[in-house]
Design an enzyme around this catalytic site. Structure first.
Site, PDB file in Angstrom:
ATOM      1  N   ILE A   1      75.093  71.180  95.043  1.00 33.69           N
ATOM      2  CA  ILE A   1      75.208  72.603  94.722  1.00 33.69           C
ATOM      3  C   ILE A   1      73.984  73.034  93.913  1.00 33.69           C
ATOM      4  O   ILE A   1      74.044  73.166  92.687  1.00 33.69           O
ATOM      5  CB  ILE A   1      76.509  72.923  93.951  1.00 33.69           C
ATOM      6  N   PRO A   2      72.851  73.230  94.601  1.00 40.48           N
ATOM      7  CA  PRO A   2      71.670  73.685  93.870  1.00 40.48           C
ATOM      8  C   PRO A   2      71.884  75.103  93.321  1.00 40.48           C
ATOM      9  O   PRO A   2      72.452  75.959  94.004  1.00 40.48           O
ATOM     10  CB  PRO A   2      70.563  73.655  94.931  1.00 40.48           C
ATOM     11  N   HIS A   3      71.474  75.279  92.080  1.00 40.51           N
ATOM     12  CA  HIS A   3      71.600  76.591  91.440  1.00 40.51           C
ATOM     13  C   HIS A   3      70.535  76.706  90.366  1.00 40.51           C
ATOM     14  O   HIS A   3      69.944  75.719  89.957  1.00 40.51           O
ATOM     15  CB  HIS A   3      73.002  76.793  90.865  1.00 40.51           C
ATOM     16  N   GLY A   4      70.301  77.925  89.920  1.00 42.24           N
ATOM     17  CA  GLY A   4      69.236  78.184  88.961  1.00 42.24           C
ATOM     18  C   GLY A   4      69.606  77.833  87.539  1.00 42.24           C
ATOM     19  O   GLY A   4      70.736  77.473  87.227  1.00 42.24           O
TER      20      GLY A   4
END
Length: 145
Positions: free
Chosen positions: A61-64
């Site tokens: 879950i790539p996120h900033g």
């Protein structure tokens, strides 16, 4: 809350072959839908450099970063499925789910995704789904308020 996951943000056959390409691919969907600015994708790489976003059960879950919140225009998800697992810091990933959340909405969204991916039968259904439309139908509950 608007529709967090839109049909246009679900890709059944991603083209990325590396973790970084997968982050770019999933992030580009968020940018393309107007949910985030380009700066947000750069912050996804910053987040990955500090802590892996691999969650288990073939999910990342790539996120900033927290500092990138001003790059988020509205809460959104994108999902890219890969036929062949991508090496994500030594872990196999078949699903990259990029997430952007306004006002901590990402926590609620994350919990809904985690529930789906904690069930191996549900993950298998997502792997076996024949189209992006079928994947979207299996995940539509993440849009429920």
């Amino acid at each position: 809350m608007n529709q967090i996951l839109e049909p246009r943000n679900v890709i059944a056959a991603g083209t990325a072959r590396t973790r970084d390409e997968a982050i770019r691919e999933a992030g580009a969907l968020l940018v393309g839908s107007g949910a985030v600015s380009e700066d947000y994708v750069a912050s996804m790489f910053e987040r990955e450099a500090s802590v892996s976003t691999y969650m288990g059960n073939t999910l990342a879950i790539p996120h900033g970063t927290n500092e990138a919140k001003e790059s988020i225009r509205r809460s959104a998800l994108s999902l890219v499925r890969y036929a062949d697992p991508i090496d994500w810091n030594g872990q196999p990933v078949r699903f990259a789910v990029a997430i952007a959340g306004l006002n901590n909405e990402h926590l609620e969204i994350l919990s809904k995704i985690a529930i789906v991916f904690s069930d191996e039968d549900e993950v298998q259904k997502l792997i076996d789904a024949s189209s992006a439309e079928d994947i979207f139908a299996l995940l539509e509950e993440v849009n429920a308020e």
